[in-house]
Scaffold this active site. Structure first.
Site, mmCIF file in Angstrom:
data_model
loop_
_atom_site.group_PDB
_atom_site.id
_atom_site.type_symbol
_atom_site.label_atom_id
_atom_site.label_comp_id
_atom_site.label_asym_id
_atom_site.label_seq_id
_atom_site.Cartn_x
_atom_site.Cartn_y
_atom_site.Cartn_z
ATOM 1 N N ASP A 124 0.849 -1.189 0.000
ATOM 2 C CA ASP A 124 0.000 0.000 0.000
ATOM 3 C C ASP A 124 0.888 1.244 0.000
ATOM 4 O O ASP A 124 2.110 1.158 0.184
ATOM 5 C CB ASP A 124 -0.900 -0.021 1.241
ATOM 6 N N GLU A 172 2.715 4.916 -4.169
ATOM 7 C CA GLU A 172 2.725 5.797 -5.350
ATOM 8 C C GLU A 172 4.099 6.428 -5.643
ATOM 9 O O GLU A 172 4.378 6.672 -6.823
ATOM 10 C CB GLU A 172 1.676 6.888 -5.191
ATOM 11 N N ASP A 209 -8.641 3.477 -2.602
ATOM 12 C CA ASP A 209 -9.540 3.853 -1.507
ATOM 13 C C ASP A 209 -10.807 4.488 -2.063
ATOM 14 O O ASP A 209 -10.911 5.713 -2.189
ATOM 15 C CB ASP A 209 -8.822 4.815 -0.563
#
Length: 806
Positions: free
Chosen positions: A419, A422, A491
């Site tokens: 997670d 990015e 999300d």
């Protein structure tokens, strides 16, 4: 739209020479290289500083020019042509142009000119570059991976810049200055862009012919794709070399097969990863996790995996356990495994900046962290506070990260959840994060960071469990991520429009090379409700990745959270998924071989049907099931388009035809599902509580009789579902060929493979839909047909069925 007033156009090509792969020429003081990769695939490259970057990203995993392509060079006035058996590549000399046409003369790509007649084949300014191509306003654009909005991208512009969508600091540049009624000013909007994943690959479908071409730009810098102009589209990147692969097509499946040959295909997944997964960001204790597993078993909700979000860690320090909450993780994992549960924990790239924390100290010692231009350790801010970030561009850092993951799964974990990759840096500006010991800018590798993290993670899992298939879930990614990890859609919100968004987003991802994907069922952020959750479960259980996940502080979102009636319908949806696992698993193995997506838009299989271009509220699950989710509250019916062929209502068994719109009822206990006539869909006879150790003695074959003559193939794939022995032939792979000729129907079984120790199947139960056979012959011998349902002893050998259809 990108302002290009000051860009310098390359206007002439000179000094053209033939090479073994195509051509090389001088353009604008740089060198142009045209390499023929396949008869229908060409690569364009333009140098920087007269040097070519042969590995601009980590996306391509083959040597593209390993095989020479037969071609001829045809010099003409003001142009040179390269001609293969499939296409003609034209280099215009003055003005400079790059055009590609198929052998029948239809356009693949054509350079666009502005109102003054100036061609914008390639233009550059301060490391940025752009190209412009011709199109028609009626044309369609598909792909670009994980993008919001409609799956037909025509009429909109997109940015490729991996973004933590719910972070107000990261999204500010994209939301600021938007008009109050512009949905892209709201980062929770279903139109917001950019998203977590960047895949610079798209299809261009020409109108009215329906043919497709495609483009893959091998560049990891921030990119822009502008499809808002009616008669041209633009591709722009802020840095890096221009390296573009152009696919002549004209068929989408063949284009995707070629693209996934370049960038890789998913590996066979472990069977348990296709089951139902339960996840929540929550302050679980060890006892609560075990109780959660037991409640699934007590409530007869099949489930294969339980997930732990960030609260399991000690102060959000990665690769640690909070020993107060989890005093005996090994014991917990062993007990859960005995009940058939796998457990997966989250791992973020952010390492707490804390001397004395072993992971941080080891990263410093091995010089494994990203640095700034001035060689400081780059510091961001994520869950544990100040954080350092592994420099995954270096093989050393990936190897170190793999070692950490190997030790972590040694507790008994089944996989890893990547997670915040990015990479998310909280409120701290990320661009000071440099890579490869500070040598390369943030812009060069940001979009590839998650891909590189997944590479390191997978190496660790393979080291820890060399015989087992790996499972990694990643929030972010780049072209090629499918080689290492599955993706979820980030999300999302507990809203009807986000349920609807996930259909088009998932289908767009599927045709961009990633077959293993899904959205957080029920929505991650915000409070779901009984109807929304049920409808999302009915849909989500028919997507490639099936995980219920929600945020801390929200209402409970478990299968039983809204009482017995909703739980009964949820249970039915989950059990249908488990019964369909033989079909789903075969779809996944097909994806590993051809790149064909598991969840795909109708245009993938029916691109020449003009009616499907803009349909994105339904999808195909593999080649033979059509799913039409309910996307709004209070719906008792919805319109469904059924493409050409014969389609059976899954629930009623009625043959409803094809090439037509139908109104399907949508009572609360089901959503519309259709099976293709001609399909043989393998199913388990019952839904097990878990796939762990499940090797049934009976497999059902649901035969859907086509209304017209013709043939159709279907697949059943059986192996241990866990190890890599399948790659060496430890399996049974059955191809069913169904042929109808008048009132005669035959089903031929051709089985290959060496078998495997756990194989237990003793018979098929054949269920015929659409007819009650007057007679049935098995390998020439007549057997009792009953009411269209009969047993067929079989333990992995081929057979031929002949049915007389009244």
């Amino acid at each position: 739209m990108l302002q290009t007033d000051n860009y310098l156009r390359f206007q002439q090509a000179t000094a053209v020479e033939a090479t073994p792969y195509g051509l090389i020429a001088e353009v604008g003081g740089e060198r142009l290289r045209i390499d023929l990769i396949r008869p229908d695939l060409v690569r364009f490259k333009i140098s920087r500083g007269r040097e070519f970057d042969e590995s601009p990203t980590f996306a391509v995993c083959v040597d593209p020019v390993s095989d020479l392509v037969e071609f001829t060079v045809q010099p003409r006035d003001e142009e040179v042509r390269l001609v293969t058996s499939e296409m003609t590549v034209t280099l215009g000399l003055d003005p400079f142009r790059l055009d590609v046409h198929r052998s029948d003369g239809t356009a693949v790509v054509e350079s666009a000119a502005d109102a003054d007649g100036n061609y914008w084949t390639y233009a550059t300014l301060n490391d940025a570059w752009t190209v412009r191509r011709r199109c028609r306003r009626e044309d369609a654009i598909f792909g670009l991976g994980e993008k919001s909005g409609r799956h037909n991208r025509k009429g909109r512009d997109f940015t490729l810049w991996n973004t933590d969508v719910l972070n107000p600091y990261e999204t500010l540049e994209f939301t600021a200055g938007k008009a109050p009624d512009d949905p892209r000013g709201d980062r929770t909007s279903v139109e917001f862009d950019p998203y977590y994943v960047s895949i610079p690959f798209f299809y261009h479908q020409t109108y009215p012919a329906g043919t497709m071409a495609a483009s893959f730009v091998d560049n990891g810098y921030r990119g822009a794709y502008e499809f808002s102009q009616p008669e041209e589209y633009r591709i722009s990147f802020r840095g890096g070399q221009y390296t573009e692969y152009v696919f002549a097509g004209p068929d989408m499946p063949e284009i995707l097969a070629a693209y996934t040959w370049l960038t890789g295909r998913a590996a066979p997944p472990p069977l348990w990863s296709l089951g139902y997964h339960q996840c929540r960001w929550f302050h679980y204790t060890q006892d609560a996790v075990e109780a959660l597993g037991q409640q699934h078993r007590d409530n007869d909700i099949p489930c294969d995996a339980l997930w732990l979000d960030i609260e399991y860690m000690d102060g959000y320090r990665v690769f640690t356990w909070n020993t107060e909450l989890f005093p005996d993780p090994r014991g917990m994992l062993e007990r859960l495994a005995q009940q058939g549960f796998r457990v997966i924990t989250i791992i973020d790239p952010g390492v707490k900046y804390e001397p004395g924390y072993p992971v941080f100290d080891a990263g410093l010692e091995r010089d494994a962290f990203c640095r700034t231009e001035g060689r400081d350790i780059y510091i961001g801010q994520v869950w544990p506070g100040n954080t350092a970030f592994p420099d995954f561009v270096t093989e050393e850092a990936r190897s170190w990260w793999g070692e950490l993951n190997a030790a972590h799964v040694g507790f008994g974990l089944a996989g890893i959840w990547n997670d915040m990759n990015e990479p998310a840096t909280g409120s701290i500006e990320p661009r000071q994060m440099h890579f490869d010991q500070g040598r390369y800018s943030h812009e060069r590798y940001r979009n590839q960071y998650a891909l590189l993290m997944a590479m390191g993670t997978r190496s660790g899992l393979l080291a820890a469990m060399p015989e087992r298939r790996t499972f990694i879930l990643s929030r972010s990614g780049f072209a090629g991520i499918q080689r290492y990890a599955a993706n979820w859609l980030g999300d999302n919100q507990s809203r009807w429009d986000h349920l609807s968004l996930s259909i088009a987003m998932g289908s767009g991802f599927g045709i961009s090379g990633q077959p293993f994907l899904g959205a957080d069922i029920g929505g991650f952020q915000g409070n779901s409700n009984a109807e929304l959750f049920l409808r999302w479960m009915q849909y989500g259980t028919l997507t490639p990745f099936c995980r219920n996940h929600s945020e801390i502080g929200n209402v409970d979102q478990y299968a039983w959270a809204w009482g017995d009636l909703v739980q009964d319908h949820v249970r039915a949806a989950v059990k249908l998924r488990y019964r369909l696992l033989p079909y789903l698993y075969a779809c996944f193995l097909t994806a590993t071989e051809s790149g064909a997506p598991v969840q795909r838009p109708l245009v993938f299989d029916y691109q020449y049907d003009g009616s499907v271009r803009d349909i994105d509220d339904e999808f195909l699950l593999g080649p033979d099931l059509l799913v039409a989710p309910v996307t709004g509250p209070g719906a008792t019916a919805r319109q469904v388009y059924l493409p050409a062929g014969d389609w059976y209502d899954w629930h009623s068994g009625e043959l409803v035809g094809g090439a037509r719109f139908v109104v399907a009822e949508t009572p609360m206990d089901r959503i519309p599902i259709y099976a293709r006539g001609g399909a043989v869909i393998p199913m388990w006879a019952e839904a097990p509580a878990t796939t762990a150790g499940y090797h049934p003695t009976v497999v059902e074959l649901h035969v859907f009789v086509p209304a017209a003559d013709g043939s159709h193939t279907s697949i059943l794939a059986e192996d241990d579902g866990l190890t890599n022995a399948v790659l060496d032939g430890a399996c049974y792979r059955t191809t069913f060929t169904l042929i109808r000729s008048g009132d005669q129907l035959s089903v031929r079984d051709e089985t290959t493979g060496d078998g495997y120790p756990e194989f237990a199947r003793e018979q098929f139960t054949v269920v015929v839909h659409g007819a009650e056979p007057a007679s049935v012959r098995l390998d020439g011998d007549e057997i009792s047909a009953g009411d269209g349902r009969f047993l067929l002893p079989n333990a992995g050998t081929g057979f031929t069925l002949e049915l007389a259809i009244p």
